[in-house]
Design a protein around this motif. Structure first.
Motif, PDB file in Angstrom:
ATOM      1  N   UNK A 220     -27.770   5.685  -8.073  1.00 36.54           N
ATOM      2  CA  UNK A 220     -28.567   6.070  -9.287  1.00 36.54           C
ATOM      3  C   UNK A 220     -28.817   4.874 -10.158  1.00 36.54           C
ATOM      4  N   UNK A 221     -27.556   3.899 -10.099  1.00 39.63           N
ATOM      5  CA  UNK A 221     -27.593   2.794 -11.069  1.00 39.63           C
ATOM      6  C   UNK A 221     -28.881   1.726 -10.646  1.00 39.63           C
ATOM      7  N   UNK A 222     -29.407   1.963  -9.310  1.00 42.62           N
ATOM      8  CA  UNK A 222     -30.634   0.983  -8.810  1.00 42.62           C
ATOM      9  C   UNK A 222     -31.764   1.617  -9.669  1.00 42.62           C
ATOM     10  N   UNK A 223     -31.812   3.007  -9.917  1.00 39.82           N
ATOM     11  CA  UNK A 223     -33.111   3.516 -10.442  1.00 39.82           C
ATOM     12  C   UNK A 223     -32.939   3.725 -11.966  1.00 39.82           C
ATOM     13  N   UNK A 224     -31.908   3.348 -12.700  1.00 40.03           N
ATOM     14  CA  UNK A 224     -31.927   3.443 -13.906  1.00 40.03           C
ATOM     15  C   UNK A 224     -30.934   2.761 -14.607  1.00 40.03           C
ATOM     16  N   UNK A 225     -31.197   2.011 -15.693  1.00 44.07           N
ATOM     17  CA  UNK A 225     -30.217   1.234 -16.657  1.00 44.07           C
ATOM     18  C   UNK A 225     -29.211   2.042 -17.289  1.00 44.07           C
ATOM     19  N   UNK A 226     -29.685   3.364 -17.703  1.00 39.20           N
ATOM     20  CA  UNK A 226     -28.885   4.158 -18.534  1.00 39.20           C
ATOM     21  C   UNK A 226     -27.820   4.683 -17.446  1.00 39.20           C
ATOM     22  N   UNK A 227     -28.151   4.985 -16.189  1.00 39.72           N
ATOM     23  CA  UNK A 227     -27.279   5.288 -15.201  1.00 39.72           C
ATOM     24  C   UNK A 227     -26.190   4.237 -15.097  1.00 39.72           C
ATOM     25  N   UNK A 228     -26.730   2.939 -14.898  1.00 35.78           N
ATOM     26  CA  UNK A 228     -25.919   1.919 -14.632  1.00 35.78           C
ATOM     27  C   UNK A 228     -24.892   1.782 -15.804  1.00 35.78           C
ATOM     28  N   UNK A 229     -25.357   2.003 -17.049  1.00 42.30           N
ATOM     29  CA  UNK A 229     -24.461   1.831 -18.113  1.00 42.30           C
ATOM     30  C   UNK A 229     -23.120   2.985 -18.177  1.00 42.30           C
ATOM     31  N   UNK A 230     -23.714   4.273 -18.086  1.00 44.36           N
ATOM     32  CA  UNK A 230     -22.888   5.636 -18.088  1.00 44.36           C
ATOM     33  C   UNK A 230     -22.226   5.628 -16.732  1.00 44.36           C
ATOM     34  N   UNK A 231     -22.443   5.374 -15.744  1.00 43.24           N
ATOM     35  CA  UNK A 231     -21.824   5.599 -14.481  1.00 43.24           C
ATOM     36  C   UNK A 231     -21.286   4.541 -13.556  1.00 43.24           C
ATOM     37  N   UNK A 232     -21.797   3.162 -13.827  1.00 43.74           N
ATOM     38  CA  UNK A 232     -21.383   1.822 -13.138  1.00 43.74           C
ATOM     39  C   UNK A 232     -21.985   2.120 -11.676  1.00 43.74           C
ATOM     40  N   UNK A 233     -21.267   1.350 -10.927  1.00 40.41           N
ATOM     41  CA  UNK A 233     -21.802   1.186  -9.489  1.00 40.41           C
ATOM     42  C   UNK A 233     -20.614   1.012  -8.428  1.00 40.41           C
ATOM     43  N   UNK A 234     -19.393   0.170  -8.840  1.00 35.75           N
ATOM     44  CA  UNK A 234     -18.581  -0.136  -7.746  1.00 35.75           C
ATOM     45  C   UNK A 234     -17.219   0.169  -8.386  1.00 35.75           C
ATOM     46  N   UNK A 235     -16.273   0.854  -7.571  1.00 35.03           N
ATOM     47  CA  UNK A 235     -15.118   0.961  -7.805  1.00 35.03           C
ATOM     48  C   UNK A 235     -14.262  -0.161  -8.110  1.00 35.03           C
ATOM     49  N   UNK A 236     -13.421  -0.320  -9.058  1.00 36.38           N
ATOM     50  CA  UNK A 236     -12.809  -1.678  -9.628  1.00 36.38           C
ATOM     51  C   UNK A 236     -11.353  -0.813 -10.014  1.00 36.38           C
ATOM     52  N   UNK A 237     -10.334  -0.903  -9.063  1.00 34.14           N
ATOM     53  CA  UNK A 237      -9.003  -0.257  -9.513  1.00 34.14           C
ATOM     54  C   UNK A 237      -8.540  -0.909 -11.286  1.00 34.14           C
ATOM     55  N   UNK A 238      -8.740  -2.039 -11.479  1.00 31.55           N
ATOM     56  CA  UNK A 238      -8.270  -2.663 -12.982  1.00 31.55           C
ATOM     57  C   UNK A 238      -8.784  -1.564 -13.943  1.00 31.55           C
ATOM     58  N   UNK A 239     -10.211  -1.365 -13.726  1.00 29.98           N
ATOM     59  CA  UNK A 239     -10.874  -0.336 -14.561  1.00 29.98           C
ATOM     60  C   UNK A 239     -10.129   0.831 -15.191  1.00 29.98           C
TER      61      UNK A 239
END
Length: 146
Positions: free
Chosen positions: A94-113
Motif C-alpha cells: 500500500x505504501x508503494x501506491x500512496x504517500x498517506x499509506x506510507x505515513x500511516x502504515x509504514x512499510x517495514x517491521x522494526x522492533x525498536x519502533x
C-alpha cells in the motif's frame, strides 16, 4: 450537586473534542517539522513517538470522556498492531501506491519502533492526565468547591 443540574466537573465533550482536534493538527505539524529539520534516528524514532501521541489525540477526539490510561492504551495497541501488520507485507504494498499509506502504515517491521510507540503513549498519557486534572481542579474552583 443540586438535583436536576448537570455536574460540570466532567469535561465538556465539545471543548475536549476541539482541544483534541487542535492538538492533532499541532502534532502533525511537529511531526512534519521534525522530518524537515532532523534526520536519521531522531526523525525516525521521534516520528514513531509522535505517531502514537497523534493516535491518542484521535482517540480523545472520538471518545472525549475516555480516561488518559485508556486513551494511551488504545493508541499504543493500534501502533503495535500496525507495526506487526508490517510483517505481512500489506502495508509495504500500500505504501508503494500512496504517500498517506506510507505515513500511516509504514512499510517495514522494526522492533525498536515498539519501544518508541510506548514512549509516545507515556508522553500522551502524561499530557492528557495533566490537562484533565487541571480542567477538573479549575472547574471545581469556579464552582466554589475545594
Amino acid at each position: 450537586m443540586i438535583p436536576g443540574t448537570r455536574d460540570r466537573s466532567a469535561a465538556d465533550p465539545v471543548r475536549t473534542r476541539l482541544a483534541a482536534a487542535g492538538a492533532s493538527v499541532v502534532i502533525v505539524g511537529v511531526g512534519l517539522g521534525l522530518r524537515a529539520v532532523a534526520a536519521g534516528s531522531v526523525a525516525k524514532y521521534g516520528g514513531d513517538a509522535l505517531y502514537t501521541v497523534l493516535l491518542l489525540a484521535l482517540v480523545v477526539l472520538a471518545a472525549p470522556r475516555v480516561t488518559p490510561l485508556k486513551a494511551a492504551g488504545s493508541a499504543l495497541t493500534v501502533s503495535w498492531v500496525v507495526e506487526f501488520l508490517q510483517l505481512s507485507g500489506v502495508p509495504a504494498e500500500l505504501s508503494e501506491r500512496s504517500t498517506v499509506a506510507r505515513f500511516a502504515l509504514g512499510s517495514t517491521f522494526n522492533p525498536p519502533d515498539l519501544f518508541w510507540y510506548a514512549v509516545g503513549a507515556a508522553a500522551g498519557w502524561l499530557i492528557h492526565t495533566v490537562v484533565t486534572t487541571r480542567n477538573s481542579v479549575g472547574s471545581r474552583l469556579v464552582r466554589g468547591h475545594r
